[in-house]
Design a protein around this motif. Structure first.
Motif, PDB file in Angstrom:
ATOM      1  N   THR A  95       0.656  -1.377  -0.215  1.00  0.00           N
ATOM      2  CA  THR A  95       0.118   0.276   0.074  1.00  0.00           C
ATOM      3  C   THR A  95       0.728   0.702  -0.035  1.00  0.00           C
ATOM      4  O   THR A  95      -0.036   2.497   0.012  1.00  0.00           O
ATOM      5  CB  THR A  95      -0.643   0.022   1.061  1.00  0.00           C
ATOM      6  OG1 THR A  95      -0.378  -0.323   2.067  1.00  0.00           O
ATOM      7  CG2 THR A  95      -1.354  -1.137   1.172  1.00  0.00           C
ATOM      8  N   GLU A 109      -5.518   1.974  -6.838  1.00  0.00           N
ATOM      9  CA  GLU A 109      -5.137   1.272  -5.972  1.00  0.00           C
ATOM     10  C   GLU A 109      -6.546   0.348  -5.790  1.00  0.00           C
ATOM     11  O   GLU A 109      -7.093  -0.726  -5.543  1.00  0.00           O
ATOM     12  CB  GLU A 109      -4.121   0.822  -4.875  1.00  0.00           C
ATOM     13  CG  GLU A 109      -2.606   0.792  -5.539  1.00  0.00           C
ATOM     14  CD  GLU A 109      -1.871   1.188  -4.493  1.00  0.00           C
ATOM     15  OE1 GLU A 109      -2.337   1.134  -2.941  1.00  0.00           O
ATOM     16  OE2 GLU A 109      -0.418   0.854  -3.962  1.00  0.00           O
ATOM     17  N   ARG A 168      -9.146  -1.390  -7.702  1.00  0.00           N
ATOM     18  CA  ARG A 168      -7.942  -2.342  -8.750  1.00  0.00           C
ATOM     19  C   ARG A 168      -8.979  -3.612  -7.985  1.00  0.00           C
ATOM     20  O   ARG A 168      -8.604  -4.376  -8.780  1.00  0.00           O
ATOM     21  CB  ARG A 168      -6.953  -2.305  -8.767  1.00  0.00           C
ATOM     22  CG  ARG A 168      -5.950  -1.533  -9.500  1.00  0.00           C
ATOM     23  CD  ARG A 168      -5.084  -1.925  -9.603  1.00  0.00           C
ATOM     24  NE  ARG A 168      -4.121  -0.839 -10.542  1.00  0.00           N
ATOM     25  CZ  ARG A 168      -3.097  -0.907 -10.473  1.00  0.00           C
ATOM     26  NH1 ARG A 168      -2.074  -1.261  -9.880  1.00  0.00           N
ATOM     27  NH2 ARG A 168      -2.571  -0.221 -11.400  1.00  0.00           N
TER      28      ARG A 168
END
Length: 176
Positions: free
Chosen positions: A56, A115, A118
């Motif tokens: 992350t 992110e 996704r």
């Protein structure tokens, strides 16, 4: 309505104090997150914790955020000195810090939003989602505060530069 140089400097000092508080808040938030991230006592163990932090970019953001807080504090002090010593060129250096903060925050926010879209993180538990939301919210708030300070600074900085330049120009009466 025209104000004098002293009023512009006072307004600039108020801006510098707000930026100093912004730097202290940045330092406090990322310092706390540094403590939380490297303590890492989540239920899924240290191995998953390191994977989550690396994937992350939260650990990288924490490290850069601590440096960002220090730079914000230093540039706020530099802005205070520039305003007190009537040095416009030194005051405009503050704008470099503001642009750098916006670029760093924009980079990480864009990455986290991409992110999040996704769906690769479907195996996360609720704590991971909460932590991700904390970082996104803090990034958005810090970016908006920096945009606000940058807008105010451009107004104050332009006026400060004009007033200092006007004050230092010789007039026709003093040349004779």
């Amino acid at each position: 309505m025209s104000c004098n140089l002293r009023c512009v400097v006072k307004c600039g000092l108020l801006l510098a104090i707000l930026d100093l508080l912004h730097g202290l808040a940045t330092e406090a938030f990322y310092g706390y997150e540094f403590y939380i991230h490297y303590r890492c006592q989540w239920v899924h163990g240290i191995r998953w914790c390191r994977y989550y932090l690396r994937e992350t970019n939260h650990s990288l953001r924490v490290n850069i955020g601590i440096g960002e807080g220090v730079v914000c504090i230093l540039f706020a002090v530099l802005l205070i000195l520039a305003l007190c010593k009537y040095q416009p060129w030194l005051a405009w250096l503050w704008l470099l810090k503001a642009v750098a903060v916006l670029v760093v925050n924009g980079y990480f926010l864009t990455g986290w939003i991409v992110e999040k879209s996704r769906y690769y993180h479907q195996i996360w538990d609720q704590h991971n989602y909460d932590q991700d939301n904390v970082f996104m919210t803090a990034g958005i708030i810090l970016t908006l505060v920096e945009v606000f300070l940058m807008f105010i600074f451009c107004c104050v900085g332009g006026s400060f530069t004009y007033k200092v330049h006007k004050q230092r120009l010789p007039t026709m009466e003093t040349d004779i």
